[in-house]
Design a protein around this motif. Structure first.
Motif, short mmCIF file in Angstrom:
data_model
loop_
_atom_site.label_atom_id
_atom_site.label_comp_id
_atom_site.label_asym_id
_atom_site.label_seq_id
_atom_site.Cartn_x
_atom_site.Cartn_y
_atom_site.Cartn_z
N ILE A 204 -4.05 7.04 3.90
CA ILE A 204 -3.60 5.70 3.56
C ILE A 204 -2.17 5.75 3.05
O ILE A 204 -1.89 6.32 2.00
CB ILE A 204 -4.51 5.06 2.50
N ASN B 187 1.45 3.99 1.75
CA ASN B 187 1.88 2.84 0.95
C ASN B 187 0.77 2.31 0.05
O ASN B 187 0.85 1.19 -0.45
CB ASN B 187 2.40 1.71 1.86
N ASN B 188 -0.28 3.12 -0.13
CA ASN B 188 -1.37 2.75 -1.02
C ASN B 188 -1.97 1.39 -0.66
O ASN B 188 -2.34 0.61 -1.53
CB ASN B 188 -0.89 2.73 -2.47
N ARG B 189 -2.05 1.10 0.63
CA ARG B 189 -2.55 -0.20 1.08
C ARG B 189 -3.35 -0.03 2.37
O ARG B 189 -3.03 0.79 3.21
CB ARG B 189 -1.39 -1.16 1.31
N CYS C 192 5.24 -2.59 5.90
CA CYS C 192 4.37 -1.45 6.22
C CYS C 192 4.68 -0.93 7.62
O CYS C 192 4.73 -1.70 8.59
CB CYS C 192 2.91 -1.88 6.16
N GLU D 205 -10.13 2.63 -6.56
CA GLU D 205 -9.23 3.78 -6.38
C GLU D 205 -7.76 3.35 -6.41
O GLU D 205 -6.88 4.11 -5.99
CB GLU D 205 -9.54 4.47 -5.04
N ASN D 206 -7.53 2.14 -6.87
CA ASN D 206 -6.16 1.59 -6.99
C ASN D 206 -5.46 1.47 -5.64
O ASN D 206 -4.25 1.67 -5.53
CB ASN D 206 -5.32 2.44 -7.95
N ILE D 207 -6.24 1.17 -4.62
CA ILE D 207 -5.68 0.94 -3.28
C ILE D 207 -5.66 -0.56 -3.02
O ILE D 207 -6.67 -1.25 -3.19
CB ILE D 207 -6.51 1.66 -2.20
N ASP D 208 -4.52 -1.07 -2.64
CA ASP D 208 -4.35 -2.49 -2.37
C ASP D 208 -5.01 -2.84 -1.03
O ASP D 208 -4.84 -2.12 -0.04
CB ASP D 208 -2.86 -2.83 -2.32
N LYS E 122 -10.47 -0.77 -4.25
CA LYS E 122 -9.78 -1.31 -5.43
C LYS E 122 -10.01 -0.41 -6.64
O LYS E 122 -9.11 -0.24 -7.47
CB LYS E 122 -10.27 -2.74 -5.71
#
Length: 256
Positions: A2, A4-6, A85, A35-38, A33
């Protein structure tokens, strides 16, 4: 995997396909979410958007036809650009996926497919199919280019399901009947009518759950007023508790 953490999720919900696709995607989104993934949902229309909105996820409405998604590639490309992205990861969960859709979308994104289709998905980076009877040899042509996540251990269950303490009982006193968000053929009423004709089954307590996109049918309304052992429940967000209070569940063939 993953960047850009999205992650983007392409799915839909409506009267025709009900809510199963978007509900399991929401389960995945909530896990991401944690895991702090947008997470950004891409949907065809406002009806689908309302599900993701209700759980406060970002939603981009493509204003496309859910049953013919090939023309929406340009809109998706514009969404990716608006989020700055490059080659993002997108999870696609729709039976409307086509070979052309995968071919064009794979030029601008890495595609993971969630579903049971085995055709029209050549070119995806990963396949998630949690069917209980799926076998890896059914996907031989995808190996080794595609990651395979097969079998029920990959089912996206909400915490309230996998943390519930379901007990198997030796006798049956309460049956839950449900059909998901919709019931266009009034199947629940037909099942209930058949059960009530049997002497043993007629003495059992029944709970009939009405989905979010359904209404109580005239036939079911008559039965619930006639039989004291039949209760009709409106849509609930706590199906796990409802299921754990019953001995048998008669349900549509969904994840639950």
């Amino acid at each position: 995997m993953i960047m850009n953490n999205r992650i983007f999720i392409r799915t839909d919900a409506n009267q025709k396909i009900a809510s199963g696709h978007i509900m399991r995607c929401l389960t995945i989104a909530n896990a991401l979410k944690e895991e702090n993934i947008d997470v950004v949902f891409l949907v065809s229309d406002e009806a689908s958007a309302s599900y993701a909105d209700s759980e406060e996820f970002k939603v981009e409405v493509l204003n496309s036809d859910w049953s013919n998604i090939d023309p929406e590639i340009s809109q998706i490309k514009a969404v990716f650009e608006s989020y700055e992205c490059k080659n993002p990861l997108i999870l696609v969960d729709t039976y409307s996926i086509t070979s052309n859709y995968v071919h064009e979308l794979s030029k601008i994104a890495r595609i993971w497919y969630l579903g049971i289709k085995k055709d029209s998905i050549d070119g995806v980076k990963a396949i998630i199919n949690y069917d209980i009877a799926v076998h890896a040899d059914q996907y031989n042509r995808f190996i080794p280019e595609t990651h395979l996540y097969l079998g029920p251990k990959y089912a996206p269950l909400r915490p309230d399901f996998y943390k519930s303490n379901f007990q198997l009982k030796n006798s049956v006193s309460r049956i839950l009947i449900m059909s998901g968000a919709t019931d266009p053929f009034d199947t629940k009423t037909k099942i209930l009518q058949r059960c009530l004709k049997e002497e043993y089954l007629s003495r059992i307590e029944y709970i009939v759950l009405i989905g979010k996109m359904s209404k109580i049918s005239p036939g079911l309304s008559v039965i619930s007023k006639k039989f004291s052992n039949v209760a009709v429940e409106e849509s609930t967000d706590d199906i796990a508790s409802l299921m754990s209070g019953c001995d048998i569940a008669i349900s549509a063939c969904g994840t639950t």
